[in-house]
Scaffold this motif. Structure first.
Motif, PDB file in Angstrom:
ATOM      1  N   UNK A 241      63.153  32.422  16.582  1.00 47.85           N
ATOM      2  CA  UNK A 241      62.265  33.115  17.526  1.00 47.85           C
ATOM      3  C   UNK A 241      61.880  34.485  16.973  1.00 47.85           C
ATOM      4  N   UNK A 242      62.857  35.191  16.393  1.00 50.27           N
ATOM      5  CA  UNK A 242      62.564  36.499  15.798  1.00 50.27           C
ATOM      6  C   UNK A 242      61.563  36.356  14.648  1.00 50.27           C
ATOM      7  N   UNK A 243      61.734  35.322  13.813  1.00 48.55           N
ATOM      8  CA  UNK A 243      60.797  35.105  12.713  1.00 48.55           C
ATOM      9  C   UNK A 243      59.403  34.768  13.228  1.00 48.55           C
ATOM     10  N   UNK A 244      59.329  33.931  14.261  1.00 44.49           N
ATOM     11  CA  UNK A 244      58.022  33.531  14.790  1.00 44.49           C
ATOM     12  C   UNK A 244      57.285  34.708  15.420  1.00 44.49           C
ATOM     13  N   UNK A 245      58.026  35.607  16.070  1.00 46.45           N
ATOM     14  CA  UNK A 245      57.386  36.724  16.779  1.00 46.45           C
ATOM     15  C   UNK A 245      57.109  37.895  15.847  1.00 46.45           C
ATOM     16  N   UNK A 246      58.071  38.220  14.977  1.00 45.90           N
ATOM     17  CA  UNK A 246      57.953  39.431  14.180  1.00 45.90           C
ATOM     18  C   UNK A 246      57.761  39.164  12.687  1.00 45.90           C
ATOM     19  N   UNK A 247      57.799  37.914  12.257  1.00 50.44           N
ATOM     20  CA  UNK A 247      57.748  37.612  10.830  1.00 50.44           C
ATOM     21  C   UNK A 247      56.380  37.696  10.204  1.00 50.44           C
ATOM     22  N   UNK A 248      55.335  37.800  11.004  1.00 52.99           N
ATOM     23  CA  UNK A 248      53.991  37.874  10.445  1.00 52.99           C
ATOM     24  C   UNK A 248      53.362  36.493  10.295  1.00 52.99           C
ATOM     25  N   UNK A 249      52.087  36.488  10.037  1.00 52.26           N
ATOM     26  CA  UNK A 249      51.342  35.232   9.975  1.00 52.26           C
ATOM     27  C   UNK A 249      51.716  34.384   8.776  1.00 52.26           C
ATOM     28  N   UNK A 250      52.217  35.006   7.723  1.00 53.93           N
ATOM     29  CA  UNK A 250      52.530  34.270   6.506  1.00 53.93           C
ATOM     30  C   UNK A 250      53.588  33.190   6.754  1.00 53.93           C
ATOM     31  N   UNK A 251      54.582  33.472   7.584  1.00 55.80           N
ATOM     32  CA  UNK A 251      55.646  32.498   7.833  1.00 55.80           C
ATOM     33  C   UNK A 251      55.658  32.019   9.284  1.00 55.80           C
ATOM     34  N   UNK A 252      54.591  32.279  10.015  1.00 52.80           N
ATOM     35  CA  UNK A 252      54.561  31.871  11.425  1.00 52.80           C
ATOM     36  C   UNK A 252      54.656  30.354  11.563  1.00 52.80           C
ATOM     37  N   UNK A 253      53.869  29.622  10.768  1.00 51.37           N
ATOM     38  CA  UNK A 253      53.910  28.164  10.834  1.00 51.37           C
ATOM     39  C   UNK A 253      55.274  27.620  10.461  1.00 51.37           C
ATOM     40  N   UNK A 254      55.901  28.221   9.465  1.00 48.20           N
ATOM     41  CA  UNK A 254      57.247  27.830   9.038  1.00 48.20           C
ATOM     42  C   UNK A 254      58.233  27.981  10.182  1.00 48.20           C
ATOM     43  N   UNK A 255      58.190  29.130  10.869  1.00 46.61           N
ATOM     44  CA  UNK A 255      59.128  29.386  11.955  1.00 46.61           C
ATOM     45  C   UNK A 255      58.875  28.460  13.140  1.00 46.61           C
ATOM     46  N   UNK A 256      57.605  28.213  13.463  1.00 48.57           N
ATOM     47  CA  UNK A 256      57.272  27.325  14.588  1.00 48.57           C
ATOM     48  C   UNK A 256      57.743  25.900  14.299  1.00 48.57           C
ATOM     49  N   UNK A 257      57.519  25.432  13.080  1.00 45.44           N
ATOM     50  CA  UNK A 257      57.955  24.079  12.716  1.00 45.44           C
ATOM     51  C   UNK A 257      59.469  23.942  12.830  1.00 45.44           C
ATOM     52  N   UNK A 258      60.204  24.942  12.377  1.00 40.85           N
ATOM     53  CA  UNK A 258      61.657  24.893  12.482  1.00 40.85           C
ATOM     54  C   UNK A 258      62.130  25.012  13.931  1.00 40.85           C
ATOM     55  N   UNK A 259      61.434  25.808  14.733  1.00 47.02           N
ATOM     56  CA  UNK A 259      61.780  25.901  16.152  1.00 47.02           C
ATOM     57  C   UNK A 259      61.697  24.534  16.823  1.00 47.02           C
ATOM     58  N   UNK A 260      60.576  23.868  16.623  1.00 46.54           N
ATOM     59  CA  UNK A 260      60.399  22.535  17.214  1.00 46.54           C
ATOM     60  C   UNK A 260      61.416  21.567  16.628  1.00 46.54           C
ATOM     61  N   UNK A 261      61.626  21.648  15.309  1.00 49.62           N
ATOM     62  CA  UNK A 261      62.544  20.736  14.646  1.00 49.62           C
ATOM     63  C   UNK A 261      63.978  20.896  15.100  1.00 49.62           C
ATOM     64  N   UNK A 262      64.437  22.136  15.304  1.00 45.20           N
ATOM     65  CA  UNK A 262      65.816  22.365  15.747  1.00 45.20           C
ATOM     66  C   UNK A 262      66.010  21.835  17.164  1.00 45.20           C
ATOM     67  N   UNK A 263      65.033  22.087  18.042  1.00 47.71           N
ATOM     68  CA  UNK A 263      65.129  21.585  19.410  1.00 47.71           C
ATOM     69  C   UNK A 263      65.165  20.055  19.438  1.00 47.71           C
ATOM     70  N   UNK A 264      64.232  19.444  18.720  1.00 44.57           N
ATOM     71  CA  UNK A 264      64.172  17.982  18.707  1.00 44.57           C
ATOM     72  C   UNK A 264      65.382  17.406  17.971  1.00 44.57           C
ATOM     73  N   UNK A 265      65.826  18.074  16.894  1.00 47.60           N
ATOM     74  CA  UNK A 265      66.968  17.594  16.138  1.00 47.60           C
ATOM     75  C   UNK A 265      68.255  17.625  16.946  1.00 47.60           C
ATOM     76  N   UNK A 266      68.441  18.655  17.759  1.00 48.55           N
ATOM     77  CA  UNK A 266      69.616  18.718  18.627  1.00 48.55           C
ATOM     78  C   UNK A 266      69.600  17.580  19.640  1.00 48.55           C
ATOM     79  N   UNK A 267      68.430  17.326  20.206  1.00 51.19           N
ATOM     80  CA  UNK A 267      68.281  16.224  21.160  1.00 51.19           C
ATOM     81  C   UNK A 267      68.523  14.865  20.492  1.00 51.19           C
TER      82      UNK A 267
END
Length: 306
Positions: free
Chosen positions: A247-273
């Motif tokens: 979440x910190x990376x997605x909000x404060x990491x800048x546009x360069x890694x925004x997609x990376x952080x969003x993909x991992x956010x979704x992946x961690x949530x779905x992976x835990x489930x």
């Protein structure tokens, strides 16, 4: 340990979870078939223009200026420092494109802008990267299936690969439905999701195997619930701490890694489930039982000597 941990009826919700997973997969696959992915310049080819500012630039203002000049598809981000701006355009290369972009930005700016780079990324390179990335993902899934089958049992390998394929398809579907740009950083995040989800699935599978061998009484459903309840604390702590960083990376990491952080956010949530409701659910559907996990008995040697 089983006596000190509250046992939750995870498998009581397995049918509803299976329906949810099927719904998400249908939406993801349907969107991928109809809309596809919005590939970035890494895959499609296009032009890169780097502009230097004297003072930190306002990215939103730059986007508005470029849109007014007819560059609606421009992707604007900082490059190393707030005064270095990288502009990506999904169009054929023009030797004068850099000068045109600088001229469009210079009109409403009191700063002196400097053109630092004007390059073309070929589509052929993007196509090769896309094919190699897809092949690499398929190879990773195959090797994971072989490892889990060797480490545990064949039914566990089917459950693990089903969970990983489930996670990857839903992450890709998320990017397809919302039409978020898919570039190499997002591809790297998808591969990281495979590793994260596999680690969680291996922990759960190890406890399931252990309980099948140790618990003399109990149905497979009860043993599953015991195993999932015992690993729940570890799963939640790992997922929550990882999500805080993402979440910190997605909000404060800048546009360069925004997609990376969003993909991992979704992946961690779905992976835990999926570690709970896909991998374990597949084991139940395949009829896992104690006999599957008992160590093979050694054959006694028969003395045929007279």
């Amino acid at each position: 340990m089983a006596n000190t941990v509250k046992i939750y009826n995870f498998m009581g919700l397995r049918k509803g979870a299976a329906a949810l997973s099927i719904l998400l997969l249908v939406i993801s696959i349907g969107s991928l078939a109809v809309n596809g992915l919005k590939f970035g310049l890494d895959f499609t080819g296009g032009s890169l223009v780097e502009v230097g500012y004297e003072q930190p630039a306002d990215l939103n203002q730059i986007r508005d200026q470029l849109a007014a000049a007819g560059y609606d598809d421009a992707v604007v981000q900082t490059f190393g420092s707030p005064t270095d701006i990288l502009i990506r355009l999904g169009r054929d290369h023009d030797p004068q494109l850099g000068d045109k972009v600088v001229a469009a930005l210079q009109q409403d700016s009191s700063q002196t802008l400097t053109l630092r780079r004007n390059e073309f990324v070929g589509a052929q390179v993007g196509e090769e990267l896309r094919e190699q990335g897809g092949l690499g993902m398929l190879l990773a899934l195959f090797m994971i299936m072989v490892y889990v089958a060797f480490r545990f049992q064949f039914k566990f390998s089917v459950g693990a690969v089903a969970a990983l394929a489930h996670d990857v398809l839903i992450v890709l579907g998320f990017f397809s439905v919302l039409q978020i740009e898919f570039d190499l950083t997002v591809l790297a995040a998808v591969l990281a999701v495979i590793g994260y989800s596999l680690n969680d699935t291996i922990v759960v599978s190890d406890r399931i195997r252990e309980n099948f061998r140790m618990m003399r009484k109990g149905t497979p459903i009860e043993i599953m619930n015991n195993s999932l309840s015992q690993t729940l604390g570890r799963t939640l702590v790992t997922s929550l701490t990882t999500l805080l960083v993402l979440v910190a990376l997605a909000v404060f990491g800048g546009e360069m890694i925004h997609g990376f952080a969003v993909a991992l956010l979704v992946g961690v949530l779905v992976g835990t489930y999926s570690s709970i409701y896909v991998a374990a659910n597949v084991l139940v559907m395949m009829g896992i039982c104690k006999e599957d996990l008992l160590p093979p008995e050694k054959e006694e040697e028969v003395d045929d000597r007279p």
